[in-house]
Design a protein around this motif. Structure first.
Motif, PDB file in Angstrom:
ATOM      1  N   THR A  27       0.854  -1.183   0.000  1.00 52.11           N
ATOM      2  CA  THR A  27       0.000   0.000   0.000  1.00 52.11           C
ATOM      3  C   THR A  27       0.893   1.236   0.000  1.00 52.11           C
ATOM      4  OG1 THR A  27      -0.175   0.207   2.411  1.00 52.11           O
ATOM      5  CG2 THR A  27      -1.779  -1.230   1.295  1.00 52.11           C
ATOM      6  N   GLY A  28       0.359   2.348  -0.439  1.00 49.37           N
ATOM      7  CA  GLY A  28       1.153   3.575  -0.511  1.00 49.37           C
ATOM      8  C   GLY A  28       2.261   3.473  -1.532  1.00 49.37           C
ATOM      9  N   ALA A  29       2.011   2.757  -2.618  1.00 55.08           N
ATOM     10  CA  ALA A  29       3.049   2.402  -3.583  1.00 55.08           C
ATOM     11  C   ALA A  29       3.354   3.468  -4.621  1.00 55.08           C
ATOM     12  CB  ALA A  29       2.655   1.104  -4.298  1.00 55.08           C
ATOM     13  N   SER A  30       2.705   4.612  -4.565  1.00 53.27           N
ATOM     14  CA  SER A  30       2.901   5.616  -5.613  1.00 53.27           C
ATOM     15  C   SER A  30       4.169   6.434  -5.434  1.00 53.27           C
ATOM     16  CB  SER A  30       1.700   6.553  -5.685  1.00 53.27           C
ATOM     17  OG  SER A  30       1.550   7.259  -4.467  1.00 53.27           O
ATOM     18  N   ARG A  31       4.685   6.506  -4.197  1.00 48.00           N
ATOM     19  CA  ARG A  31       5.886   7.320  -3.956  1.00 48.00           C
ATOM     20  C   ARG A  31       6.504   6.927  -2.619  1.00 48.00           C
ATOM     21  NH1 ARG A  31       4.396  12.274  -0.895  1.00 48.00           N
ATOM     22  NH2 ARG A  31       2.218  12.006  -0.318  1.00 48.00           N
ATOM     23  N   GLY A  32       7.602   7.555  -2.305  1.00 49.31           N
ATOM     24  CA  GLY A  32       8.244   7.371  -1.003  1.00 49.31           C
ATOM     25  C   GLY A  32       8.649   5.942  -0.728  1.00 49.31           C
ATOM     26  N   ILE A  33       8.487   5.556   0.529  1.00 50.72           N
ATOM     27  CA  ILE A  33       8.933   4.228   0.955  1.00 50.72           C
ATOM     28  C   ILE A  33       8.130   3.117   0.288  1.00 50.72           C
ATOM     29  CG2 ILE A  33       7.524   4.093   3.046  1.00 50.72           C
ATOM     30  CD1 ILE A  33      10.037   2.814   4.391  1.00 50.72           C
ATOM     31  N   GLY A  34       6.848   3.362   0.005  1.00 49.34           N
ATOM     32  CA  GLY A  34       6.047   2.356  -0.686  1.00 49.34           C
ATOM     33  C   GLY A  34       6.600   2.040  -2.060  1.00 49.34           C
ATOM     34  N   LEU A  35       6.963   3.074  -2.810  1.00 51.67           N
ATOM     35  CA  LEU A  35       7.555   2.878  -4.137  1.00 51.67           C
ATOM     36  C   LEU A  35       8.900   2.169  -4.021  1.00 51.67           C
ATOM     37  CD1 LEU A  35       7.178   3.445  -7.184  1.00 51.67           C
ATOM     38  CD2 LEU A  35       8.428   5.586  -6.814  1.00 51.67           C
ATOM     39  N   GLN A  36       9.669   2.494  -2.987  1.00 49.96           N
ATOM     40  CA  GLN A  36      10.961   1.822  -2.786  1.00 49.96           C
ATOM     41  C   GLN A  36      10.764   0.336  -2.475  1.00 49.96           C
ATOM     42  OE1 GLN A  36      12.825   4.457  -4.329  1.00 49.96           O
ATOM     43  NE2 GLN A  36      14.191   3.012  -3.354  1.00 49.96           N
ATOM     44  N   PHE A  37       9.713   0.005  -1.720  1.00 50.05           N
ATOM     45  CA  PHE A  37       9.425  -1.412  -1.467  1.00 50.05           C
ATOM     46  C   PHE A  37       9.092  -2.128  -2.772  1.00 50.05           C
ATOM     47  CE2 PHE A  37       8.647  -0.653   3.171  1.00 50.05           C
ATOM     48  CZ  PHE A  37       9.534  -1.613   3.630  1.00 50.05           C
ATOM     49  N   VAL A  38       8.331  -1.485  -3.648  1.00 49.90           N
ATOM     50  CA  VAL A  38       8.016  -2.091  -4.944  1.00 49.90           C
ATOM     51  C   VAL A  38       9.317  -2.370  -5.707  1.00 49.90           C
ATOM     52  CG1 VAL A  38       6.907  -1.726  -7.188  1.00 49.90           C
ATOM     53  CG2 VAL A  38       5.702  -1.090  -5.087  1.00 49.90           C
ATOM     54  N   LYS A  39      10.213  -1.398  -5.747  1.00 48.62           N
ATOM     55  CA  LYS A  39      11.496  -1.569  -6.445  1.00 48.62           C
ATOM     56  C   LYS A  39      12.308  -2.701  -5.830  1.00 48.62           C
ATOM     57  CE  LYS A  39      11.881   3.267  -7.887  1.00 48.62           C
ATOM     58  NZ  LYS A  39      12.622   4.527  -7.693  1.00 48.62           N
ATOM     59  N   SER A  40      12.350  -2.758  -4.513  1.00 48.56           N
ATOM     60  CA  SER A  40      13.115  -3.807  -3.843  1.00 48.56           C
ATOM     61  C   SER A  40      12.517  -5.188  -4.115  1.00 48.56           C
ATOM     62  CB  SER A  40      13.154  -3.534  -2.339  1.00 48.56           C
ATOM     63  OG  SER A  40      13.934  -4.497  -1.682  1.00 48.56           O
ATOM     64  N   LEU A  41      11.197  -5.276  -4.103  1.00 51.76           N
ATOM     65  CA  LEU A  41      10.553  -6.554  -4.412  1.00 51.76           C
ATOM     66  C   LEU A  41      10.846  -6.996  -5.841  1.00 51.76           C
ATOM     67  CD1 LEU A  41       7.156  -5.991  -2.584  1.00 51.76           C
ATOM     68  CD2 LEU A  41       8.852  -7.751  -2.027  1.00 51.76           C
ATOM     69  N   LEU A  42      10.922  -6.040  -6.762  1.00 56.30           N
ATOM     70  CA  LEU A  42      11.281  -6.382  -8.138  1.00 56.30           C
ATOM     71  C   LEU A  42      12.665  -7.022  -8.199  1.00 56.30           C
ATOM     72  CD1 LEU A  42       9.996  -3.240 -10.060  1.00 56.30           C
ATOM     73  CD2 LEU A  42       9.208  -5.594 -10.397  1.00 56.30           C
ATOM     74  N   ASP A  43      13.572  -6.530  -7.384  1.00 57.18           N
ATOM     75  CA  ASP A  43      14.947  -7.025  -7.377  1.00 57.18           C
ATOM     76  C   ASP A  43      15.116  -8.352  -6.641  1.00 57.18           C
ATOM     77  OD1 ASP A  43      15.792  -4.793  -8.794  1.00 57.18           O
ATOM     78  OD2 ASP A  43      16.446  -3.712  -7.001  1.00 57.18           O
ATOM     79  N   HIS A  44      14.257  -8.613  -5.630  1.00 58.95           N
ATOM     80  CA  HIS A  44      14.513  -9.739  -4.745  1.00 58.95           C
ATOM     81  C   HIS A  44      13.473 -10.852  -4.792  1.00 58.95           C
ATOM     82  CE1 HIS A  44      17.167  -6.651  -3.397  1.00 58.95           C
ATOM     83  NE2 HIS A  44      17.585  -7.302  -2.345  1.00 58.95           N
ATOM     84  N   THR A  45      12.445 -10.686  -5.606  1.00 58.11           N
ATOM     85  CA  THR A  45      11.411 -11.720  -5.671  1.00 58.11           C
ATOM     86  C   THR A  45      11.061 -12.020  -7.125  1.00 58.11           C
ATOM     87  OG1 THR A  45       9.520 -10.190  -5.657  1.00 58.11           O
ATOM     88  CG2 THR A  45      10.405 -10.855  -3.510  1.00 58.11           C
ATOM     89  N   GLU A  46      10.282 -13.073  -7.312  1.00 55.84           N
ATOM     90  CA  GLU A  46       9.875 -13.445  -8.665  1.00 55.84           C
ATOM     91  C   GLU A  46       8.358 -13.419  -8.856  1.00 55.84           C
ATOM     92  OE1 GLU A  46      11.784 -17.049  -9.935  1.00 55.84           O
ATOM     93  OE2 GLU A  46      13.704 -16.401  -9.099  1.00 55.84           O
ATOM     94  N   GLY A  47       7.607 -13.159  -7.795  1.00 58.29           N
ATOM     95  CA  GLY A  47       6.155 -13.188  -7.881  1.00 58.29           C
ATOM     96  C   GLY A  47       5.572 -11.882  -8.394  1.00 58.29           C
ATOM     97  N   THR A  48       4.270 -11.751  -8.188  1.00 56.13           N
ATOM     98  CA  THR A  48       3.527 -10.565  -8.618  1.00 56.13           C
ATOM     99  C   THR A  48       3.495  -9.551  -7.486  1.00 56.13           C
ATOM    100  OG1 THR A  48       2.129 -11.877 -10.081  1.00 56.13           O
ATOM    101  CG2 THR A  48       1.285  -9.722  -9.420  1.00 56.13           C
ATOM    102  N   ILE A  49       3.703  -8.298  -7.837  1.00 55.82           N
ATOM    103  CA  ILE A  49       3.634  -7.205  -6.879  1.00 55.82           C
ATOM    104  C   ILE A  49       2.339  -6.448  -7.151  1.00 55.82           C
ATOM    105  CG2 ILE A  49       4.729  -5.098  -6.047  1.00 55.82           C
ATOM    106  CD1 ILE A  49       7.367  -6.427  -7.340  1.00 55.82           C
ATOM    107  N   VAL A  50       1.496  -6.345  -6.127  1.00 59.18           N
ATOM    108  CA  VAL A  50       0.258  -5.595  -6.233  1.00 59.18           C
ATOM    109  C   VAL A  50       0.514  -4.236  -5.584  1.00 59.18           C
ATOM    110  CG1 VAL A  50      -2.196  -5.520  -5.697  1.00 59.18           C
ATOM    111  CG2 VAL A  50      -1.078  -7.725  -6.124  1.00 59.18           C
TER     112      VAL A  50
END
Length: 140
Positions: free
Chosen positions: A49-72
């Motif tokens: 949640t809160g994925a549009s900017r800030g720490i939420g967006l950084q979590f999305v980026k980190s998940l892209l680098d460290h996981t293989e599943g789907t990011i919602v």
């Protein structure tokens, strides 16, 4: 050179930690077998949640680098976040956006139903949306 512009301020040394570990019995230095399996699972679902900017967006980026599943990626207006939309187009199929306003119960219920209907599972929920209230004049 004008010496009036030079500062003599010297910052103090930062204090050493005086706190105690919140989870003293949990070893955060290594990944568990369960976490490693989940991160490699292409069917895993990571909700941010809160994925549009800030720490939420950084979590999305980190998940892209460290996981293989789907990011919602959930936020109020996914289509108006240029940074999030750039990630979506750079990683086709990895990120699904879901509109979510955590101040509106109906929005929460709609997002939950959409995620449940589309994925039938959530492996990790990172609820990093901003402050919802000040706990005095508004609930939070």
């Amino acid at each position: 050179m004008d010496t009036r512009l030079l500062s003599t301020f010297q910052p103090p040394d930062p204090p050493g930690t005086q706190g105690t570990p919140v989870f003293p019995d949990v070893d955060f230095s290594s990944k568990s077998q369960e976490a490693a399996q989940r991160n490699k699972d292409p069917e895993a679902v990571f909700v941010v949640t809160g994925a549009s900017r800030g720490i939420g967006l950084q979590f999305v980026k980190s998940l892209l680098d460290h996981t293989e599943g789907t990011i919602v990626a959930c936020c109020r207006s996914p289509d108006s976040s240029e940074s999030l939309q750039e990630l979506v187009s750079d990683h086709p199929g990895r990120i699904q956006t879901v509109p979510l306003d955590l101040e509106t119960q109906s929005s929460i219920e709609e997002a939950g139903a959409l995620i449940k209907g589309r994925f039938s599972r959530v492996d990790i929920l990172l609820n990093v949306a901003g402050l919802l209230g000040d706990a005095q004049s508004t609930p939070g």
